[in-house]
Scaffold this active site. Structure first.
Site, mmCIF file in Angstrom:
data_model
loop_
_atom_site.group_PDB
_atom_site.id
_atom_site.type_symbol
_atom_site.label_atom_id
_atom_site.label_comp_id
_atom_site.label_asym_id
_atom_site.label_seq_id
_atom_site.Cartn_x
_atom_site.Cartn_y
_atom_site.Cartn_z
ATOM 1 N N HIS A 1 0.670 -1.172 -0.044
ATOM 2 C CA HIS A 1 0.142 -0.030 -0.009
ATOM 3 C C HIS A 1 0.834 1.180 -0.004
ATOM 4 O O HIS A 1 0.557 2.413 -0.519
ATOM 5 C CB HIS A 1 -0.850 -0.141 1.112
ATOM 6 C CG HIS A 1 -2.275 -0.519 0.831
ATOM 7 N ND1 HIS A 1 -3.539 -0.627 1.412
ATOM 8 C CD2 HIS A 1 -2.899 -0.495 -0.441
ATOM 9 C CE1 HIS A 1 -4.551 -0.985 0.826
ATOM 10 N NE2 HIS A 1 -3.920 -0.893 -0.488
ATOM 11 N N ARG B 1 -10.933 -9.137 -8.560
ATOM 12 C CA ARG B 1 -10.940 -10.565 -8.193
ATOM 13 C C ARG B 1 -11.589 -10.602 -6.779
ATOM 14 O O ARG B 1 -11.176 -9.959 -6.012
ATOM 15 C CB ARG B 1 -9.285 -10.400 -7.611
ATOM 16 C CG ARG B 1 -8.367 -10.511 -9.084
ATOM 17 C CD ARG B 1 -6.769 -10.365 -8.569
ATOM 18 N NE ARG B 1 -5.958 -10.797 -9.637
ATOM 19 C CZ ARG B 1 -5.302 -10.012 -10.337
ATOM 20 N NH1 ARG B 1 -5.181 -8.604 -10.272
ATOM 21 N NH2 ARG B 1 -4.251 -10.554 -11.313
ATOM 22 N N ASP C 1 -1.379 -16.869 -15.433
ATOM 23 C CA ASP C 1 -1.356 -18.157 -15.483
ATOM 24 C C ASP C 1 -1.112 -18.895 -16.904
ATOM 25 O O ASP C 1 -0.643 -19.878 -16.730
ATOM 26 C CB ASP C 1 -2.778 -18.498 -14.776
ATOM 27 C CG ASP C 1 -2.757 -18.567 -13.345
ATOM 28 O OD1 ASP C 1 -1.932 -18.933 -12.758
ATOM 29 O OD2 ASP C 1 -3.705 -17.876 -12.776
ATOM 30 N N CYS D 1 -5.960 -9.845 -19.464
ATOM 31 C CA CYS D 1 -6.107 -9.105 -18.090
ATOM 32 C C CYS D 1 -5.071 -9.499 -17.252
ATOM 33 O O CYS D 1 -5.028 -8.949 -15.959
ATOM 34 C CB CYS D 1 -7.385 -9.399 -17.555
ATOM 35 S SG CYS D 1 -7.712 -10.987 -16.914
HETATM 36 C C1 PEP Z 1 -3.724 -14.319 -14.710
HETATM 37 O O1 PEP Z 1 -3.522 -15.476 -14.156
HETATM 38 O O2 PEP Z 1 -3.253 -13.727 -15.448
HETATM 39 C C2 PEP Z 1 -4.787 -13.381 -13.811
HETATM 40 C C3 PEP Z 1 -5.230 -12.390 -14.378
HETATM 41 O O3 PEP Z 1 -5.512 -14.128 -12.793
HETATM 42 P P1 PEP Z 1 -4.560 -14.012 -11.338
HETATM 43 O O4 PEP Z 1 -3.318 -13.357 -11.392
HETATM 44 O O5 PEP Z 1 -5.453 -13.540 -10.287
HETATM 45 O O6 PEP Z 1 -4.430 -15.471 -11.308
HETATM 46 MG MG MG Z 2 -5.036 -16.665 -13.105
#
Ligand code: PEP
Ligand code: MG
Length: 762
Positions: A364, A471, A629, A676
């Site tokens: 933060h 999220r 991921d 994303c």
């Molecule tokens: C990703 O996996 O790119 C994603 C946006 O989800 P997280 O980072 O929350 O796993």
């Molecule tokens: Mg992910």
């Protein structure tokens, strides 16, 4: 020689017990010379600039040579080992052509010589040498032992080597540079001002009380005090700051009011602990849950909890901060972590930078610094602010560097860069309401990623066109049990309302594996391949249905909800999810709630989902690529493991092939697609994706203006031939190099034009 393994572990244990760098290096050479029964054992480390080897510790050579003997890489036998990265084991060193005699070491009496390079993550750290008077090579067993020791020690030594703190010749007021982690971009200069800690929470020792009622009263009073303090702090800052800071204060208020904190502390007081000790245990328990997460965003939240715990402790111990009289000049604040309320105690216009020995770019402190436009460098483990009180400092948030006592020429150069940077940011602000459109008219939608309610407004302030990824696990993690439908409803409603009519993609719970809930233990051997995301929620239907219902109800009156499903790897998962949503809509409508069927999206982050898009299409309305991921699962590289972090790169050619495949499939299937993951914040990756034809990106609020500027400054058609070239390349660094000049020309932070000023100071 002793058994190599037991010897090694005793050496590693001895090192672990030593705190101070000199003692640590001394222990290494002393123990090794004993164990190997050699006359000399010496440790050479590379200086932080990696161009010189410095004798860092020795047994057997003159100790006066420590810190003074410096060899260039390739000079002498030691330099040869460093340059060739190979072991050298010779019977008679002085007879070797490469031998260089260094008088300070008095080493001519030694003949046998063996040295091995210390290498950590493919980088040279230094050289470990043993020598003896005998003129015979060391045995194979001894050679194998030294190589094993070196491989074990390199990991322990690499932080030390990089910091340069072991170069004991450095006087306290000397010019020094410290490398940290990026907190907030920008450059600032000023005098170092240490934000003095109160008694630290982790210094509280076990203690009992004699009066539980009085103890609870003190604790509750402290909570009220902190609540008021936060209120006042946010009010004070509110006059000067963007409105989103208020929301960050709200996070603290939320934690302060969480039943887990209050009830947890009171329960421990009932068991006999005094309030301070009860507080420490409860705060550590709460923070530990976040610490245990592999997700850097969630890990960073533990700091907030510790921060709030610290403030309560300050009140409990009645260590009120004295009124601060700061000098009337620009300041660089330094501390382990600097909280929002710490900041509120200083005249804002005087704060030119923050340097923190702890924290990460998701702290933060970093978020606030970004919101305020204060340059910040985090994780400066080797900077001891106490040694530099009042000294002149440059904080270079662009390079994550803190420079102490810069020479005049360098300081002037930085002043020039600050002026240049100010002009750059004035230009960025003008872009807030401008579209993210290339010079040749290719329009991109820039959405934001968020998780805490508090993070919602920065996106809006920076012109986000909606939320591409909410999220939802974060509200679950700061709760003491699964939040009820009503509790979730309240949270989701606020987020949807803040953005309406802009769309908000709310992702259903992505816990399991690395993201633990305090009240639901999932321990697995292989968590990333385990009970995670949709796999977990489908197996816990009531939980999933409750969440879907809360989201649908929150959408009433806002009509901007989109649902997003994480970790999908099979068609039946999406089919089942859609059925659950349809049933929830139906039953809510029967209950008289005017909910509507939202668009349903799927995260493409597991390779199987990418390959099954045509089969999945009937169940989904849009796709969101989780590049973090997807990279992890495509490359089989753990996204959080520093040992393989060099292999984790979303520009890996295989990831780019995957991205082109997904886009093509989505176009064919008429599915809108967005990206994303972190990739959407990486300027080079953004150019690559623009060329591919991606039209929607979701990224952290703070990166939106820069990425928008980048998009608005390029011609997409000019990127197409570069993409053609990139398709032929096999290495991510070559792909990066191809696009980098464009990024540099548009976004490069001002750098020193006068390299002389920089290098003269080394
Ligand atoms: C990703 O996996 O790119 C994603 C946006 O989800 P997280 O980072 O929350 O796993
Ligand atoms: Mg992910």
């Amino acid at each position: 020689m002793h058994s190599p393994l037991s010897t090694l572990s005793s050496l590693v244990e001895a090192i672990a017990r030593t705190q101070d760098p000199e003692a640590m290096m001394d222990t290494i050479v002393a123990r090794l010379s004993e164990l190997m029964q050699v006359d000399v054992c010496s440790l050479y480390l590379c200086n932080p600039e990696q161009d010189t080897l410095v004798l860092a510790a020795t047994r057997g050579l003159s100790t006066e040579a420590v810190g003074h003997v410096r060899l260039s890489l390739n000079e002498g036998l030691v330099g040869h080992i460093a340059a060739s990265l190979s072991t050298l084991n010779i019977a008679d060193a002085p007879a070797d052509d490469r031998f260089v005699y260094i008088p300070e070491t008095h080493e001519q009496a030694y003949h046998r010589f063996m040295g091995v390079p210390l290498i950590h993550l493919r980088q040279l750290i230094g050289v470990l040498v043993v020598q003896g008077t005998e003129a015979a090579k060391f045995s194979d067993e001894e050679e194998a032992f030294l190589i094993t020791v070196a491989s074990q020690l390199a990991g322990a030594l690499h932080h030390l080597q990089r910091s340069g703190s072991w170069l004991s010749t450095t006087p306290k007021d000397a010019y020094q540079r410290f490398q940290g982690i990026k907190g907030a971009t920008g450059i600032g200069t000023g005098r170092l001002w240490v934000v003095d800690p109160h008694m630290l929470l982790d210094q509280v020792t076990p203690g009992m009380h004699s009066d539980a009622i009085a103890e609870k009263a003190d604790f509750n009073e402290a909570i009220e005090w902190v609540a008021e303090e936060l209120e006042a702090g946010s009010g004070r800052l509110g006059h000067h700051l963007p409105g989103d800071l208020q929301a960050l204060f709200n996070v603290y208020q939320m934690m302060l009011n969480s039943p887990e904190l209050k009830q947890g502390v009171e329960a421990r007081i009932d068991q006999g602990d005094n309030a301070a000790w009860a507080l420490r245990q409860v705060i550590e328990g709460m923070a530990g849950l976040f610490d245990a997460s592999d997700d850097p965003y969630l890990r960073a939240r533990s700091e907030d909890i510790r921060n709030i715990g610290q403030r309560i402790l300050n009140q409990l111990l009645q260590h009120e901060r004295q009124v601060i009289e700061t000098p009337d000049e620009p300041l660089i604040l330094a501390g382990e972590l600097i909280s929002i309320t710490d900041l509120a105690e200083f005249p804002l216009q005087r704060i030119r930078g923050l340097v923190c020995s702890g924290g990460s770019s998701l702290s933060h402190t970093a978020i606030v610094a970004n919101a305020l436009g204060i340059p910040a460098v985090m994780g400066l483990e080797h900077l001891d602010p106490d040694l530099h009180r009042g000294q002149r400092v440059i904080v270079d948030g662009n390079r994550a560097e803190c420079i102490i006592n810069p020479p005049e020429a360098l300081l002037n150069e930085y002043q020039r860069m600050i002026l240049e940077e100010q002009r750059f940011f004035q230009d960025l602000e003008k872009l807030k309401d401008e579209p993210a459109e290339t010079l040749d008219g290719f329009r991109v939608r820039l959405l934001t990623n968020t998780g805490l309610l508090a993070d919602a407004t920065p996106g809006l302030q920076r012109g986000a066109e909606g939320v591409g990824l909410y999220r939802s696990e974060i509200p679950f993690m700061i709760h003491e049990s699964f939040p009820t439908e009503e509790e979730q409803l309240r949270i989701y409603k606020k987020v949807l309302a803040a953005y309406a009519p802009r769309p908000v993609s709310m992702r259903t719970l992505d816990i399991g594996g690395d993201k633990q809930l305090p009240y639901f233990d999932i321990t697995e051997e292989n968590p990333y391949l385990g009970w995670r995301g949709i796999r977990f929620t489908l197996d816990n239907t009531p939980l999933l249905v409750t969440q879907i219902r809360a989201m649908l109800r929150a959408d009433i009156g806002n009509e901007n909800l989109k649902l997003l499903v994480p970790m999908v790897s099979r068609v039946d998962e999406m089919a089942a999810f859609r059925r659950h949503v349809e049933r929830a809509v139906e039953s809510l409508q029967k209950e008289g709630c005017p909910v509507r069927m939202p668009a349903i999206g799927m995260m493409v982050e597991v390779p199987s989902a990418m390959l099954l898009l045509p089969k999945l299409a009937p169940y989904i309305d849009f796709v969101s690529i989780g590049s973090n991921d997807l990279t992890q699962y495509l490359l089989a590289v753990d996204r959080n493991n520093p040992r393989v972090s060099a292999l984790f790169d979303h520009l890996h050619p295989a990831v780019l092939v995957a991205l082109e495949h997904i886009l093509q499939q989505c176009d064919d299937l008429h599915l809108p697609v967005s990206v994303c993951g972190e990739m959407a914040s990486d300027p080079v990756a953004v150019l690559v994706m623009l060329a591919m034809g991606y039209r929607s990106l979701s990224l952290s609020a703070f990166n939106i203006p820069r990425i928008k500027l980048l998009i608005r400054s390029v011609n997409r058609t000019a990127l197409l031939p570069l993409l053609q070239d990139a398709r032929r390349l096999s290495h991510e660094s070559d792909i990066r190099a191809l696009f980098m000049p464009i990024v540099d020309a548009i976004l490069a932070p001002p750098t020193s034009e006068n390299e002389g000023a920089d290098s003269a100071a080394h």
